[in-house]
Motif scaffolding. Structure first.
Motif, PDB file in Angstrom:
ATOM      1  N   TRP A  45      39.716  12.002 -42.173  1.00 18.02           N
ATOM      2  CA  TRP A  45      40.718  11.670 -41.166  1.00 18.02           C
ATOM      3  C   TRP A  45      40.238  12.081 -39.773  1.00 18.02           C
ATOM      4  O   TRP A  45      39.424  12.981 -39.627  1.00 18.02           O
ATOM      5  CB  TRP A  45      42.042  12.388 -41.464  1.00 18.02           C
ATOM      6  CG  TRP A  45      42.659  11.990 -42.775  1.00 18.02           C
ATOM      7  CD1 TRP A  45      42.634  10.765 -43.364  1.00 18.02           C
ATOM      8  CD2 TRP A  45      43.379  12.842 -43.663  1.00 18.02           C
ATOM      9  NE1 TRP A  45      43.306  10.801 -44.555  1.00 18.02           N
ATOM     10  CE2 TRP A  45      43.777  12.052 -44.763  1.00 18.02           C
ATOM     11  CE3 TRP A  45      43.740  14.178 -43.637  1.00 18.02           C
ATOM     12  CZ2 TRP A  45      44.518  12.566 -45.825  1.00 18.02           C
ATOM     13  CZ3 TRP A  45      44.476  14.690 -44.683  1.00 18.02           C
ATOM     14  CH2 TRP A  45      44.860  13.887 -45.756  1.00 18.02           C
ATOM     15  N   SER A  46      40.800  11.433 -38.778  1.00 20.09           N
ATOM     16  CA  SER A  46      40.477  11.794 -37.389  1.00 20.09           C
ATOM     17  C   SER A  46      41.073  13.172 -37.089  1.00 20.09           C
ATOM     18  O   SER A  46      42.009  13.617 -37.774  1.00 20.09           O
ATOM     19  CB  SER A  46      41.068  10.764 -36.430  1.00 20.09           C
ATOM     20  OG  SER A  46      42.495  10.882 -36.413  1.00 20.09           O
ATOM     21  N   PRO A  47      40.556  13.834 -36.044  1.00 15.73           N
ATOM     22  CA  PRO A  47      41.142  15.128 -35.655  1.00 15.73           C
ATOM     23  C   PRO A  47      42.641  15.016 -35.371  1.00 15.73           C
ATOM     24  O   PRO A  47      43.397  15.931 -35.683  1.00 15.73           O
ATOM     25  CB  PRO A  47      40.358  15.508 -34.397  1.00 15.73           C
ATOM     26  CG  PRO A  47      39.038  14.825 -34.564  1.00 15.73           C
ATOM     27  CD  PRO A  47      39.353  13.527 -35.258  1.00 15.73           C
ATOM     28  N   GLU A  48      43.066  13.886 -34.815  1.00 17.55           N
ATOM     29  CA  GLU A  48      44.489  13.689 -34.532  1.00 17.55           C
ATOM     30  C   GLU A  48      45.290  13.610 -35.827  1.00 17.55           C
ATOM     31  O   GLU A  48      46.380  14.182 -35.929  1.00 17.55           O
ATOM     32  CB  GLU A  48      44.708  12.415 -33.708  1.00 17.55           C
ATOM     33  CG  GLU A  48      44.105  12.463 -32.322  1.00 17.55           C
ATOM     34  CD  GLU A  48      42.589  12.204 -32.277  1.00 17.55           C
ATOM     35  OE1 GLU A  48      42.013  11.686 -33.273  1.00 17.55           O
ATOM     36  OE2 GLU A  48      41.981  12.550 -31.258  1.00 17.55           O
ATOM     37  N   GLU A  49      44.767  12.903 -36.824  1.00 18.91           N
ATOM     38  CA  GLU A  49      45.449  12.807 -38.116  1.00 18.91           C
ATOM     39  C   GLU A  49      45.496  14.165 -38.811  1.00 18.91           C
ATOM     40  O   GLU A  49      46.518  14.531 -39.402  1.00 18.91           O
ATOM     41  CB  GLU A  49      44.754  11.777 -39.012  1.00 18.91           C
ATOM     42  CG  GLU A  49      44.915  10.347 -38.537  1.00 18.91           C
ATOM     43  CD  GLU A  49      44.001   9.375 -39.267  1.00 18.91           C
ATOM     44  OE1 GLU A  49      44.444   8.232 -39.496  1.00 18.91           O
ATOM     45  OE2 GLU A  49      42.842   9.744 -39.600  1.00 18.91           O
ATOM     46  N   LEU A  67      48.957  16.067 -39.770  1.00 25.21           N
ATOM     47  CA  LEU A  67      49.270  16.503 -41.133  1.00 25.21           C
ATOM     48  C   LEU A  67      49.735  17.951 -41.126  1.00 25.21           C
ATOM     49  O   LEU A  67      50.771  18.284 -41.706  1.00 25.21           O
ATOM     50  CB  LEU A  67      48.040  16.351 -42.040  1.00 25.21           C
ATOM     51  CG  LEU A  67      48.209  16.914 -43.452  1.00 25.21           C
ATOM     52  CD1 LEU A  67      49.100  16.010 -44.280  1.00 25.21           C
ATOM     53  CD2 LEU A  67      46.856  17.109 -44.113  1.00 25.21           C
ATOM     54  N   ILE A  68      48.983  18.807 -40.477  1.00 26.55           N
ATOM     55  CA  ILE A  68      49.325  20.227 -40.423  1.00 26.55           C
ATOM     56  C   ILE A  68      50.639  20.435 -39.676  1.00 26.55           C
ATOM     57  O   ILE A  68      51.530  21.146 -40.146  1.00 26.55           O
ATOM     58  CB  ILE A  68      48.187  21.046 -39.759  1.00 26.55           C
ATOM     59  CG1 ILE A  68      46.888  20.905 -40.558  1.00 26.55           C
ATOM     60  CG2 ILE A  68      48.588  22.505 -39.570  1.00 26.55           C
ATOM     61  CD1 ILE A  68      46.947  21.400 -41.982  1.00 26.55           C
ATOM     62  N   GLN A  69      50.782  19.799 -38.529  1.00 22.82           N
ATOM     63  CA  GLN A  69      51.975  19.985 -37.696  1.00 22.82           C
ATOM     64  C   GLN A  69      53.238  19.549 -38.429  1.00 22.82           C
ATOM     65  O   GLN A  69      54.225  20.281 -38.462  1.00 22.82           O
ATOM     66  CB  GLN A  69      51.830  19.202 -36.395  1.00 22.82           C
ATOM     67  CG  GLN A  69      53.076  19.257 -35.525  1.00 22.82           C
ATOM     68  CD  GLN A  69      53.057  18.229 -34.401  1.00 22.82           C
ATOM     69  OE1 GLN A  69      52.070  17.531 -34.219  1.00 22.82           O
ATOM     70  NE2 GLN A  69      54.133  18.138 -33.673  1.00 22.82           N
ATOM     71  N   LEU A  70      53.224  18.361 -39.017  1.00 13.43           N
ATOM     72  CA  LEU A  70      54.420  17.853 -39.683  1.00 13.43           C
ATOM     73  C   LEU A  70      54.772  18.665 -40.923  1.00 13.43           C
ATOM     74  O   LEU A  70      55.953  18.951 -41.175  1.00 13.43           O
ATOM     75  CB  LEU A  70      54.248  16.375 -40.046  1.00 13.43           C
ATOM     76  CG  LEU A  70      54.235  15.408 -38.863  1.00 13.43           C
ATOM     77  CD1 LEU A  70      53.913  13.990 -39.333  1.00 13.43           C
ATOM     78  CD2 LEU A  70      55.566  15.437 -38.118  1.00 13.43           C
TER      79      LEU A  70
END
Length: 141
Positions: free
Chosen positions: A115-119, A123-126
Motif C-alpha cells: 500500500w501507499s504511505p497514505e493508505e 489504515l492505522i488512523q481509522l
C-alpha cells in the motif's frame, strides 16, 4: 436489527479465521500462537497484563498458556512486580517463532508495504480512531 457495520464485522471475522487457520497450520493453540506472535514481534519480555491487553485473550487463558509454554521450554516466567508475571522467550521459543509466526509477519509486512504511505497511515488512523471510540462508548453502557 441490521448493523451498519455488517461488512466490517464480516471482514473482521474473516481476518480472525485466517489467523486461527495459521495457528492450526503451525500446530499451535490460538492463545499460544498469539503469545508467541506478540513476544516475537515486540519487546524481549512482556508482562502478563500487557499480553492480555495486546492479544485480547482473557487473563485466565493467557495464564494457562504461559504455564504450558514454560513447561515446554518455550519461555521463562519471572515475577514482574506485584502479582504480575513477566514472560520472555527462550532460545527454543525464538526458534519456534522463526519457523512459525515470523513467517506470517513477513507476509503481513508484504501486504502492508504493497500500500501507499497514505493508505498505510489511513489504515492505522481509522483503526485507532474506531478502537478508541468503541472503548469509550462501551464504557458508557
Amino acid at each position: 436489527m441490521k448493523s451498519a457495520f455488517q461488512e466490517f464485522n464480516r471482514i473482521d471475522g474473516q481476518i480472525q479465521r485466517s489467523y486461527h487457520e495459521a495457528a492450526v497450520k503451525m500446530g499451535l493453540p490460538d492463545s499460544e500462537f498469539w503469545i508467541l506472535y506478540v513476544l516475537a514481534t515486540n519487546e524481549p519480555e512482556m508482562l502478563q497484563t500487557e499480553l492480555t491487553a495486546i492479544t485480547g485473550v482473557s487473563k485466565t487463558t493467557i495464564n494457562s498458556a504461559l504455564k504450558k509454554m514454560e513447561r515446554a521450554g518455550l519461555l521463562e516466567l519471572a515475577p514482574g512486580g506485584g502479582r504480575n508475571t513477566c514472560a520472555r522467550l527462550t532460545e527454543i521459543g525464538h526458534q519456534l517463532a522463526e519457523k512459525t509466526v515470523c513467517r506470517l509477519v513477513a507476509l503481513e509486512n508484504r501486504i502492508y508495504e504493497s500500500w501507499s504511505p497514505e493508505e498505510q497511515a489511513m489504515l492505522i488512523q481509522l483503526n485507532r480512531d474506531y478502537s478508541e471510540k468503541l472503548a469509550a462508548m462501551i464504557g458508557e453502557l
